[in-house]
Write a protein that holds these residues in place. Structure first.
Motif, PDB file in Angstrom:
ATOM      1  N   ALA A   1       0.843  -1.177   0.019  1.00 12.75           N
ATOM      2  CA  ALA A   1       0.127   0.000   0.213  1.00 12.75           C
ATOM      3  C   ALA A   1       0.962   1.210  -0.061  1.00 12.75           C
ATOM      4  O   ALA A   1       2.050   1.413   0.636  1.00 12.75           O
ATOM      5  CB  ALA A   1      -0.907  -0.085   1.599  1.00 12.75           C
ATOM      6  N   SER A   2       0.323   2.273  -0.705  1.00 17.89           N
ATOM      7  CA  SER A   2       1.314   3.474  -0.810  1.00 17.89           C
ATOM      8  C   SER A   2       1.014   4.408   0.579  1.00 17.89           C
ATOM      9  O   SER A   2       2.054   4.954   0.737  1.00 17.89           O
ATOM     10  CB  SER A   2       0.994   4.270  -2.009  1.00 17.89           C
ATOM     11  N   GLY A   3      -0.158   4.387   1.021  1.00  9.33           N
ATOM     12  CA  GLY A   3      -0.411   5.242   2.375  1.00  9.33           C
ATOM     13  C   GLY A   3      -0.720   6.805   1.630  1.00  9.33           C
ATOM     14  O   GLY A   3      -1.309   7.494   2.479  1.00  9.33           O
ATOM     15  N   SER A   4      -1.001   6.688   0.349  1.00 12.98           N
ATOM     16  CA  SER A   4      -1.514   8.017  -0.107  1.00 12.98           C
ATOM     17  C   SER A   4      -2.936   8.126  -0.343  1.00 12.98           C
ATOM     18  O   SER A   4      -3.381   7.288  -0.841  1.00 12.98           O
ATOM     19  CB  SER A   4      -0.709   8.324  -1.387  1.00 12.98           C
ATOM     20  N   LEU A   5      -3.478   9.073   0.357  1.00 12.55           N
ATOM     21  CA  LEU A   5      -5.161   9.214   0.203  1.00 12.55           C
ATOM     22  C   LEU A   5      -5.380   9.516  -1.465  1.00 12.55           C
ATOM     23  O   LEU A   5      -6.622   9.398  -1.747  1.00 12.55           O
ATOM     24  CB  LEU A   5      -5.910  10.388   0.834  1.00 12.55           C
ATOM     25  N   ASN A   6      -4.596   9.958  -2.338  1.00 13.57           N
ATOM     26  CA  ASN A   6      -4.543  10.224  -3.493  1.00 13.57           C
ATOM     27  C   ASN A   6      -4.670   8.939  -4.620  1.00 13.57           C
ATOM     28  O   ASN A   6      -5.461   9.143  -5.687  1.00 13.57           O
ATOM     29  CB  ASN A   6      -3.670  10.956  -4.317  1.00 13.57           C
ATOM     30  N   ASP A   7      -4.649   8.064  -4.002  1.00 13.38           N
ATOM     31  CA  ASP A   7      -4.450   6.676  -4.846  1.00 13.38           C
ATOM     32  C   ASP A   7      -5.769   5.991  -4.698  1.00 13.38           C
ATOM     33  O   ASP A   7      -6.128   4.741  -5.043  1.00 13.38           O
ATOM     34  CB  ASP A   7      -3.546   5.530  -4.143  1.00 13.38           C
ATOM     35  N   SER A   8      -6.914   6.620  -4.197  1.00 10.28           N
ATOM     36  CA  SER A   8      -8.327   6.066  -4.368  1.00 10.28           C
ATOM     37  C   SER A   8      -9.000   6.067  -5.612  1.00 10.28           C
ATOM     38  O   SER A   8      -8.654   7.179  -6.415  1.00 10.28           O
ATOM     39  CB  SER A   8      -9.307   6.662  -3.121  1.00 10.28           C
ATOM     40  N   VAL A   9      -9.600   5.169  -6.321  1.00 11.82           N
ATOM     41  CA  VAL A   9     -10.093   4.977  -7.580  1.00 11.82           C
ATOM     42  C   VAL A   9     -11.515   4.339  -7.293  1.00 11.82           C
ATOM     43  O   VAL A   9     -11.988   3.859  -6.158  1.00 11.82           O
ATOM     44  CB  VAL A   9      -9.428   4.384  -8.384  1.00 11.82           C
ATOM     45  N   ALA A  10     -12.164   4.552  -8.384  1.00  9.04           N
ATOM     46  CA  ALA A  10     -13.483   3.768  -8.623  1.00  9.04           C
ATOM     47  C   ALA A  10     -13.131   2.190  -8.723  1.00  9.04           C
ATOM     48  O   ALA A  10     -12.519   1.856  -9.358  1.00  9.04           O
ATOM     49  CB  ALA A  10     -14.362   4.363  -9.604  1.00  9.04           C
ATOM     50  N   VAL A  11     -14.302   1.558  -8.165  1.00 11.38           N
ATOM     51  CA  VAL A  11     -13.944   0.199  -8.283  1.00 11.38           C
ATOM     52  C   VAL A  11     -14.238  -0.339  -9.729  1.00 11.38           C
ATOM     53  O   VAL A  11     -15.087   0.206 -10.518  1.00 11.38           O
ATOM     54  CB  VAL A  11     -15.171  -0.681  -7.143  1.00 11.38           C
ATOM     55  N   GLY A  12     -13.022  -1.216 -10.230  1.00 13.00           N
ATOM     56  CA  GLY A  12     -13.351  -1.626 -11.444  1.00 13.00           C
ATOM     57  C   GLY A  12     -12.485  -0.851 -12.581  1.00 13.00           C
ATOM     58  O   GLY A  12     -12.867  -0.899 -13.627  1.00 13.00           O
TER      59      GLY A  12
ATOM     60  N   LEU B   1      -5.254  -6.670  -5.348  1.00 16.41           N
ATOM     61  CA  LEU B   1      -6.557  -7.067  -4.904  1.00 16.41           C
ATOM     62  C   LEU B   1      -7.112  -5.542  -4.314  1.00 16.41           C
ATOM     63  O   LEU B   1      -7.964  -5.486  -4.251  1.00 16.41           O
ATOM     64  CB  LEU B   1      -6.124  -7.796  -3.677  1.00 16.41           C
ATOM     65  N   ALA B   2      -6.534  -4.777  -4.082  1.00 18.94           N
ATOM     66  CA  ALA B   2      -7.036  -3.465  -3.435  1.00 18.94           C
ATOM     67  C   ALA B   2      -7.833  -2.687  -4.478  1.00 18.94           C
ATOM     68  O   ALA B   2      -8.789  -1.880  -4.258  1.00 18.94           O
ATOM     69  CB  ALA B   2      -5.756  -2.515  -3.149  1.00 18.94           C
ATOM     70  N   CYS B   3      -7.527  -3.022  -5.861  1.00 25.95           N
ATOM     71  CA  CYS B   3      -8.685  -2.485  -6.845  1.00 25.95           C
ATOM     72  C   CYS B   3     -10.222  -2.602  -6.359  1.00 25.95           C
ATOM     73  O   CYS B   3     -10.741  -1.754  -6.677  1.00 25.95           O
ATOM     74  CB  CYS B   3      -8.088  -2.922  -8.099  1.00 25.95           C
ATOM     75  N   SER B   4     -10.376  -3.661  -6.016  1.00 25.44           N
ATOM     76  CA  SER B   4     -11.744  -4.142  -5.820  1.00 25.44           C
ATOM     77  C   SER B   4     -12.196  -3.262  -4.621  1.00 25.44           C
ATOM     78  O   SER B   4     -13.490  -3.637  -4.226  1.00 25.44           O
ATOM     79  CB  SER B   4     -11.963  -5.504  -5.500  1.00 25.44           C
ATOM     80  N   PHE B   5     -11.327  -2.723  -3.766  1.00 25.62           N
ATOM     81  CA  PHE B   5     -11.664  -2.047  -2.562  1.00 25.62           C
ATOM     82  C   PHE B   5     -11.732  -0.546  -2.801  1.00 25.62           C
ATOM     83  O   PHE B   5     -11.729   0.423  -1.908  1.00 25.62           O
ATOM     84  CB  PHE B   5     -10.701  -2.297  -1.182  1.00 25.62           C
ATOM     85  N   GLY B   6     -11.266  -0.044  -3.964  1.00 26.13           N
ATOM     86  CA  GLY B   6     -11.174   1.480  -4.424  1.00 26.13           C
ATOM     87  C   GLY B   6      -9.903   1.965  -4.300  1.00 26.13           C
ATOM     88  O   GLY B   6      -9.734   3.198  -4.059  1.00 26.13           O
ATOM     89  N   TRP B   7      -8.653   1.083  -4.317  1.00 25.66           N
ATOM     90  CA  TRP B   7      -7.594   1.868  -4.227  1.00 25.66           C
ATOM     91  C   TRP B   7      -6.546   1.305  -5.139  1.00 25.66           C
ATOM     92  O   TRP B   7      -6.457  -0.054  -5.509  1.00 25.66           O
ATOM     93  CB  TRP B   7      -6.858   1.693  -2.762  1.00 25.66           C
ATOM     94  N   ASN B   8      -5.775   2.071  -5.896  1.00 28.84           N
ATOM     95  CA  ASN B   8      -4.850   1.676  -6.959  1.00 28.84           C
ATOM     96  C   ASN B   8      -3.389   2.146  -6.250  1.00 28.84           C
ATOM     97  O   ASN B   8      -2.846   2.881  -6.110  1.00 28.84           O
ATOM     98  CB  ASN B   8      -4.958   2.776  -8.010  1.00 28.84           C
ATOM     99  N   PHE B   9      -2.930   0.915  -6.195  1.00 25.49           N
ATOM    100  CA  PHE B   9      -1.469   0.864  -5.386  1.00 25.49           C
ATOM    101  C   PHE B   9      -0.432   0.233  -6.332  1.00 25.49           C
ATOM    102  O   PHE B   9       0.713  -0.072  -6.218  1.00 25.49           O
ATOM    103  CB  PHE B   9      -1.369  -0.066  -4.187  1.00 25.49           C
ATOM    104  N   THR B  10      -0.992   0.249  -7.895  1.00 25.47           N
ATOM    105  CA  THR B  10      -0.141  -0.439  -8.663  1.00 25.47           C
ATOM    106  C   THR B  10       1.223  -0.040  -8.907  1.00 25.47           C
ATOM    107  O   THR B  10       2.233  -0.682  -9.086  1.00 25.47           O
ATOM    108  CB  THR B  10      -0.915  -0.516 -10.145  1.00 25.47           C
ATOM    109  N   ALA B  11       1.182   1.424  -9.108  1.00 32.44           N
ATOM    110  CA  ALA B  11       2.362   1.861  -9.187  1.00 32.44           C
ATOM    111  C   ALA B  11       3.627   1.747  -8.378  1.00 32.44           C
ATOM    112  O   ALA B  11       4.547   1.446  -8.682  1.00 32.44           O
ATOM    113  CB  ALA B  11       2.260   3.524  -9.423  1.00 32.44           C
TER     114      ALA B  11
END
Length: 1011
Positions: free
Chosen positions: A408-419, A426-436
């Motif tokens: 996890a990045s710890g950054s609030l800016n990494d929240s995204v829409a699910v899907g 796995l975090a994408c399904s919870f609304g967070w993008n930690f891919t980078a």
């Protein structure tokens, strides 16, 4: 049971048993005036008189010297103010009772000062009732199994790894393998816990903890080495745990930009202050230390509850950004399998990191002296501590693995829409993008990256920090208490020099104040170094050494089948203990192989020192039981082995009397039997059995210790007999065990045979005949100064005489130099005359001596006979190359020497005028040692042979280190004892070197065949 009369005396109080002093006041005789009737009680009869108490017994309805079973008979020590109690000795029960002024006292008790009453009747009453004016000694503080063992062990097992490393291990290994790592670690500690439970319930446990248990089980050699390194490891562990606390405080200061000096020195300052406070708590007493531990325990429990509460609280956005999403099945599924990362990303790498967090199970056992009942507290508390800490580890790894993703990045800016497209993980399904950050390996949070995950998950973060403080400080405090307690017991045992100063105890708990100060100094020293990464693996290996030896102690005690191994804790297995010992050693090398080698090297060095010093302790260890088992098995096995000439060993029964009376004889035989064959020092105590048996029991241990001190590998045995010859006959027939039985009788030459009583002369020669009758070889030793130095030991003598006696007593302890060992192999006795000098020549003290062999021969055949003997000796492979033929052996001796022999036997001649045999026997009635004229005449040639041999010995061997010669044999019933002694006297007189007259039993002891 022996019944006792009951004299008319004032009534007495009944306690149900006799004391030893009671037994000394009983009368001998019939039943007495009292005849017990059914229902009669102690108070209804007249009691016996007691010398130092007024206790009586009616257990069986009548007075008896015997006592009923009682705890006091088996206890080592007495309580304060408790009267002396004990069971009667065997002599008290079956010896004759001597009546003195109406009281009966066993004669054995009168003879033994150990049974004498130490105080009069009044003193006995005072001891029994206590002294009113005397201050009572305060009871020491004692703990039960919960406060003393379970809580202490749990606190020592829990540590910073629980808070800071277990989440990271779960991320690396996955929940499944993490559980496997936990269960593998716990398997080792559980087996060790079962082993320590068995050992601690096999008898009364005193202070000293792990050292006490190992040393009393395996002996001082291994126990002493483990005790020293275990105490040192605990002292250094104080520094390790304190530095862990100081680093956490330093990190908090850094977060708030409030460093005291700089990061490194802050650790030192905080560490020294912390360990000083902990020392103050320890010095305040075990009560305060226990209260502090309970406080730490409560803090850790609150931190656990805080964490568990935090896992069910819905995650905030900040926590979700750091990877926490509460309980999710798909997070649990992803974290269930491993995801190895970094250089430590392997199963055994993570196992080596986690395993130290499973240790600490010995914290309760280390304060064994402060427990109310160690035999109950140690098993129960240790095993319960292992169970609850294991459950906490399993729950923690499962819960945090179900709540937090790995990255996890710890950054609030990494929240995204699910899907959302382009989002992986796995975090994408919870609304967070930690891919980078996952792809770049730059994520700062998540289980794999953030050590403070527990603090982040918990309901209130500072409580986790408080838990870390409690875990580190409690472990440091436990080690600070354990090290001095273990070291104090080691100091009291005095296995190592220069440490006794630290063994002194103070106060009602015998607190090792000096040990506390030493531990404090060591801890402060390592805190100031502030480089514990190098020393930490060695300390872990020291603890694992202790685990291995505890398990081995349990296995070894079980496998020896000693009747004394009776642990009340039954839930152990000797094979599981052996497995635990082996696994502990394997783990040592898995953790850090070089540290394991260092640990083993230190243990072996300390082990070697104790083996060299041989401390005078006797703890009934399993090593002693094992020695007996091995000796028994080999002795029984030896009975199945057929004898062969190649394996012949000269097993000697040496008639030394008290061994210290004839040290030269003991040294001589000990030289060639050492590490080779059996040596038995025999002593015949002449006199009545009743009088000599106590002397025999008292002397035996002293003589054995004298032999050990002189480094003679021999046994001592004695018999009580009416005369010397019957005693030696007993020894010849009964000495030894199985195939380990003497085959040579070694004795000193009887120098005073001319002035001694005729019967003693008969007995002496009779002993030689008895030896031959029992198929023994015989070795007689004669020294110019004599062998018996008892008069030097028992009285003041002339200094010159004293010097010569002392020189004679140590002659065979000195190097013999470049002299010769002269063997006169005149008659073939089977080779024993050759074998003993050969065995001597192999020893260092005799190594420079040249061995010469002399044989008889004819002057016209000297070369042929010499070649024949040289050829025979070469086949025996003895290495004897110098052979001399004695062609003049049959020459007539000088007249003055013949006259000396005639003068020697003159006092013993019968002077019968060659009368017939019947008349001679009648004249010799009552004096069988007398020599008839016919016997002198028949043995004239043999007598002159001895005179001539003495002349040859004086010519050839005047400067030899030792002379070995085959003596003549006197035919039993045909050669009077005085004539035979005259032969031996003539043969060996006037010789400066020691001479051994060796005669085998005419059976081969040498062979040149290989089968």
């Amino acid at each position: 049971m022996a019944e006792l009369p009951i004299p008319d005396l004032p009534p007495a109080r009944c306690s149900g048993r006799f004391t030893i002093s009671t037994l000394l006041g009983m009368e001998e005789g019939g039943r007495g005036p009292y005849t017990p009737t059914e229902g009669s009680s102690c108070d209804s009869v007249q009691p016996t008189h007691l010398s130092s108490s007024t206790l009586c017994t009616r257990t069986f309805g009548y007075n008896t010297v015997d006592v009923v079973p009682a705890y006091e008979h088996y206890a080592d020590s007495k309580g304060v103010g408790e009267p002396r109690k004990g069971r009667p000795s065997l002599a008290d029960l079956h010896s004759i009772l001597k009546v003195t002024e109406g009281l009966a006292v066993p004669t054995a008790s009168l003879a033994s000062p150990g049974h004498a009453a130490e105080a009069g009747p009044e003193a006995g009453l005072e001891e029994a009732e206590g002294e009113p004016g005397r201050d009572s000694v305060p009871e020491p503080v004692r703990f039960g199994w919960v406060k003393g063992v379970m809580i202490r062990c749990m606190l020592n097992i829990w540590g910073v790894i629980l808070y800071l490393r277990l989440p990271w291990i779960t991320a690396q290994a996955g929940i499944a393998l993490t559980w496997l790592i936990i269960l593998m670690s716990v398997t080792v500690t559980t087996i060790t816990g079962l082993s320590i439970s068995a050992i601690s319930t096999n008898g009364k446990v005193k202070s000293g903890g792990t050292y006490f248990l190992i040393s009393r089980s395996l002996g001082p050699e291994l126990g002493g080495s483990i005790g020293l390194i275990f105490a040192f490891a605990n002292a250094v562990a104080v520094a390790m745990h304190t530095v862990g606390f100081a680093e956490t405080v330093r990190d908090l200061l850094q977060e708030h930009n409030s460093l005291i000096v700089d990061p490194t020195n802050d650790i030192r300052i905080i560490g020294v202050i912390t360990v000083t406070v902990l020392l103050g708590i320890s010095l305040a007493g075990m009560e305060w230390e226990a209260k502090a531990q309970i406080l730490f325990f409560l803090v850790i429990l609150v931190s656990f509850i805080n964490y568990l509460v935090g896992t069910v609280i819905p995650a905030t956005a900040e926590k979700q950004a750091k990877g926490f999403f509460s309980y999710r099945a798909d997070i649990f599924a992803q974290n269930f399998v491993p995801n190895w990362r970094g250089p430590e990303g392997s199963f055994f790498g993570l196992f080596s990191i986690f395993f130290p967090s499973a240790t600490g199970i010995l914290a309760g056992a280390n304060i064994s002296g402060d427990l109310k009942d160690p035999a109950v507290a140690i098993p129960k508390g240790t095993l319960m501590a292992i169970f609850w800490t294991t459950m906490s580890y399993l729950v923690l790894s499962a819960t945090i693995g179900a709540c937090v993703v790995r990255d996890a990045s710890g950054s609030l800016n990494d929240s995204v829409a699910v899907g959302s497209l382009g989002c992986e993980g796995l975090a994408c399904s919870f609304g967070w993008n930690f891919t980078a950050c996952t792809q770049q390996r730059s994520c700062r949070y998540g289980l794999s990256n953030y050590y403070q995950s527990m603090s982040m998950v918990s309901g209130f973060g500072p409580l986790i920090t408080a838990g870390i403080f409690g875990a580190t400080l409690s472990s440091a405090l436990a080690c600070l208490v354990s090290a001095p307690k273990v070291f104090q017991c080691l100091c009291k045992d005095q296995l190592y020099p220069l440490i006794g100063f630290f063994g002194k105890g103070y106060g009602r708990n015998s607190e090792p104040i000096r040990g506390y100060m030493l531990t404090y100094v060591i801890a402060v020293g390592f805190i100031l170094i502030a480089e514990l990464n190098a020393i930490a693996p060695i300390i872990s290996n020291f603890f694992l050494c202790s685990y291995a030896l505890i398990n081995f102690s349990c296995f070894h005690a079980s496998i020896t089948n000693s009747p004394g191994w009776r642990p009340s804790f039954r839930y152990y297995s000797k094979w599981a203990a052996l497995f635990g010992a082996a696994v502990s050693v394997v783990i040592m090398f898995l953790l850090t192989w070089w540290a394991a080698l260092i640990a083993f090297g230190i243990v072996l060095f300390l082990l070697g020192y104790v083996l060299y010093k041989k401390p005078d302790v006797n703890w009934g260890s399993s090593m002693q039981a094992s020695s007996y088992n091995m000796a028994l098995n080999y002795s029984v096995g030896l009975s199945e082995v057929d004898e062969h000439i190649k394996n012949y060993r000269p097993q000697c029964l040496v008639l030394t009397g008290p061994p210290n009376f004839r040290p030269a004889l003991v040294d001589f035989v000990g030289t060639f039997t050492k590490n080779l064959s059996l040596m038995l020092c025999g002593n015949v105590l002449i006199g009545p059995q009743k009088q000599k048996m106590p002397e025999s029991r008292l002397m035996a241990d002293g003589h054995t210790k004298w032999l050990m001190k002189r480094k003679i590998k021999a046994f001592y045995t004695d018999v009580v007999a009416e005369d010397l010859r019957s005693g030696v006959q007993m020894l010849i027939q009964a000495a030894g065990l199985g195939k380990m039985r003497p085959n040579i009788l070694v004795l000193g030459y009887k120098r005073d045979w001319r002035t001694a009583s005729p019967q003693s002369l008969e007995d002496y020669v009779g002993i030689l005949h008895d030896a031959f009758d029992f198929k023994y070889g015989v070795c007689l030793m004669r020294m110019k100064e004599g062998l018996n130095v008892s008069r030097v030991l028992q009285a003041h003598v002339d200094p010159t005489t004293l010097a010569s006696e002392q020189q004679a007593s140590t002659i065979f302890q000195n190097k013999q130099g470049k002299k010769t060992i002269d063997i006169y192999w005149l008659f073939d006795d089977g080779g024993l005359t050759l074998l003993i000098p050969y065995l001597l020549g192999r020893k260092k003290r005799w190594g420079k001596c040249k061995i010469r062999v002399f044989v008889g021969g004819q002057i016209n055949r000297m070369d042929e006979e010499r070649k024949a003997i040289v050829s025979l000796l070469s086949k025996f492979r003895l290495g004897f190359h110098e052979v001399h033929i004695l062609p003049d052996i049959n020459q007539k001796p000088r007249p003055e020497h013949i006259k000396r022999f005639d003068d020697l036997i003159a006092p013993f001649r019968l002077n019968d005028g060659f009368k017939d045999e019947a008349t001679v026997n009648e004249m010799r009635q009552g004096c069988p040692w007398k020599i008839s004229d016919e016997e002198v005449d028949k043995n004239r040639a043999k007598s002159l042979r001895q005179v001539r041999l003495n002349e040859i010995l004086l010519d050839y061997s005047r400067d030899a280190a030792l002379i070995a010669i085959t003596p003549p044999i006197g035919r039993k019933g045909r050669c009077p004892s005085s004539l035979y002694m005259a032969w031996l006297e003539t043969l060996s007189q006037d010789l400066r070197p020691p001479i051994i007259l060796t005669r085998g039993n005419q059976e081969n002891v040498l062979t040149f065949y290989c089968q």
